[in-house]
Design an enzyme around this catalytic site. Sequence first.
Site, PDB file in Angstrom:
ATOM      1  N   PHE A 154      -9.229  -7.526  -7.872  1.00  0.00           N
ATOM      2  CA  PHE A 154      -9.277  -8.304  -6.629  1.00  0.00           C
ATOM      3  C   PHE A 154      -9.146  -7.332  -5.465  1.00  0.00           C
ATOM      4  CE2 PHE A 154      -7.248 -10.902  -9.928  1.00  0.00           C
ATOM      5  CZ  PHE A 154      -8.090 -12.008  -9.986  1.00  0.00           C
ATOM      6  N   ARG A 176       0.841  -1.207   0.000  1.00  0.00           N
ATOM      7  CA  ARG A 176       0.000   0.000   0.000  1.00  0.00           C
ATOM      8  C   ARG A 176       0.870   1.249   0.000  1.00  0.00           C
ATOM      9  NH1 ARG A 176      -3.497  -3.473   2.904  1.00  0.00           N
ATOM     10  NH2 ARG A 176      -2.480  -3.088   4.889  1.00  0.00           N
ATOM     11  N   CYS A 210       0.202 -14.733  -3.840  1.00  0.00           N
ATOM     12  CA  CYS A 210       0.301 -15.059  -2.416  1.00  0.00           C
ATOM     13  C   CYS A 210       0.380 -16.578  -2.232  1.00  0.00           C
ATOM     14  CB  CYS A 210      -0.849 -14.455  -1.625  1.00  0.00           C
ATOM     15  SG  CYS A 210      -2.457 -15.034  -2.146  1.00  0.00           S
ATOM     16  N   ASP A 245      -4.115  -8.468  -7.552  1.00  0.00           N
ATOM     17  CA  ASP A 245      -3.808  -9.174  -6.299  1.00  0.00           C
ATOM     18  C   ASP A 245      -4.769 -10.342  -6.098  1.00  0.00           C
ATOM     19  OD1 ASP A 245      -2.770  -9.828  -3.785  1.00  0.00           O
ATOM     20  OD2 ASP A 245      -4.138  -8.449  -2.763  1.00  0.00           O
ATOM     21  N   ASP A 277     -14.117  -6.796  -7.789  1.00  0.00           N
ATOM     22  CA  ASP A 277     -14.087  -7.984  -6.934  1.00  0.00           C
ATOM     23  C   ASP A 277     -15.385  -8.748  -7.181  1.00  0.00           C
ATOM     24  OD1 ASP A 277     -12.194  -8.680  -4.253  1.00  0.00           O
ATOM     25  OD2 ASP A 277     -14.132  -9.697  -4.321  1.00  0.00           O
ATOM     26  N   SER A 278     -15.340 -10.046  -6.936  1.00  0.00           N
ATOM     27  CA  SER A 278     -16.556 -10.844  -7.139  1.00  0.00           C
ATOM     28  C   SER A 278     -17.408 -10.902  -5.873  1.00  0.00           C
ATOM     29  CB  SER A 278     -16.185 -12.263  -7.583  1.00  0.00           C
ATOM     30  OG  SER A 278     -15.302 -12.838  -6.639  1.00  0.00           O
TER      31      SER A 278
END
Length: 395
Positions: A228, A212, A338, A298, A250-251
Site C-alpha cells: 500500500f 517514516r 487508520c 499500511d 499499490d493498486s
Amino acid sequence: MIHPRLFLKPGREKSLLRRHPWIFSGAVERIEGEVEAGAEILVADAKGKILAVAGYSPASQIVARVWSFDPDEKIDAAFFRKRIAAAVDYRRRLGLMDVEGGCRLIFSEGDALPGVVADRYGEFAVVQFLSAPAERCREIVADELTALGLKGVYERSDASIRRKEGLPERSGVMRGAEPPAEITVTEAGDIFAVDVRRGQKTGFYFDLRDARQLVRRLAPGKRVLNAFSYTGAFGVAAMKAGATGVVNIDSSRPALRAAERNYELNGLAAPECVCADVFDELRRRVASGEKYDLVILDPPKLVASQRDLVRGCRAYQDLARLGFMLTSPGGFMLNFSCSGLMTMELLEKVTASAALEAGVAPVLAGTVRQAADHPVALAVPEGAYLKGRLNFIGI
Ligand code: SAH
C-alpha cells in the site's frame, strides 16, 4: 434573537459533560425552533439546562457538533479566527512551519474545529470542509490561511463523507494562485512531490511523519516490502536511509507513477513498483518463498463503520499473517490501521492471532501513532485513528 434548542434525552448529557463534542441522533429528545443545516443550536439537557453551543448537521448521524462549551460564546468570525490562530500557533511551536516543508494546519476535532481540515504544502494550503457546520467557517478559513502569506488556498472537499452530511462534493481554487501540478515538500532531507489537485485526500500523508522516521532508523542494510505504497514515501525514506532495496506495491497506477517521480527527485534509481492488489500479491510472494527484512503494511481504512468491524478485523489479520510469513528471521513487520474504530488493543489482538497462524512468535518492538500535527483532544479519543505496531521476529 432566540436560538433554536436541542434537548437531550435524560442521562444523554454525560459525554457532553466530559467535553465530548458529538451529539448522536439517538440522544436527541426534541428540537425547538427552526434551524438550518450548519447553523448554531443550543444544546440542553433533559431539564433544559444549556450546556453548549453546537453546529447542526441534520443529515448526519452526528446531528450536532459542539463549537463551544460556553453557551454564551458567540460563534462569529472572531471565534473561528481565534481557533484557527491557535491551530497554526501549535504547528509553529512544533517547528513544522518551515516553508520547504508541510504539515497539517487544522485537524478537525483535534483543533476544536469539527469537520475542518487544512494541510500546508510549502506555500499552498489545501482545505476540506467535511460537515455541514464546517461549511460555516469556509470563507474565514480561506482568508486566515491566505493571511499567513500563502500563495494559494485550494479546496478538496470531494471526500465521500460529505454525502453523509448531505453536502455536494466540491474542489477548486478558493484564494490566490492555482497550485502547480507538482508541489514539493521536504521532510528530513527527503523530497516529496505532491499533486494536491488529483492526489488522494489532500495529496500526501503527513500523519505518517513519525512512522517514516521509524522506517529511516530501521532501513539501513535492509530489504523492504512496502505494501500500500501510494506515492512511495516509505520507499524513498528507506532508500535514502540506506535500504538495499524496496518493493512498492499499490493498486493505483497514478500513485506508482508518482513514486517513480519521488525516487527521481531524490536522486534514487527507478523504484521497483508492482501494480497489484496487495492481498493477491502478498499471497503470490508467500507461495514463492520470498522474505524481507522489513515489511510495511499500511492499508486504507478497512473498517468504516461498526458494521464492518468483524470483516475489517479479518482483513487486518489476513494482511498481518501474510506480512509475518514474508518477514525473515531477525526482521521487522510494521502494520498499521487508520480506522478510528480499530483500537490499538484490537489491532494487538488481530496481530497476535496472525502471528499464531503464521507460526511466528514476534515481540512488540514499538508502536507509532499519527504525527503531532494531527492532535488528539483528550476528550475525543476517537481522534486517534492511526496506529502502527512494530513487530520483531527473532532469529
Ligand atoms: N503508505 C502510504 C499511504 C497508503 S494510502 C504512504 O506512505 O503515503 C493506501 C493506499 O492503498 C492507496 O495508495 C491505495 O491506492 C492503496 N490500495 C487500496 N486498496 C488496495 C489493494 N487492495 N491493493 C493494493 N493497493 C491498495
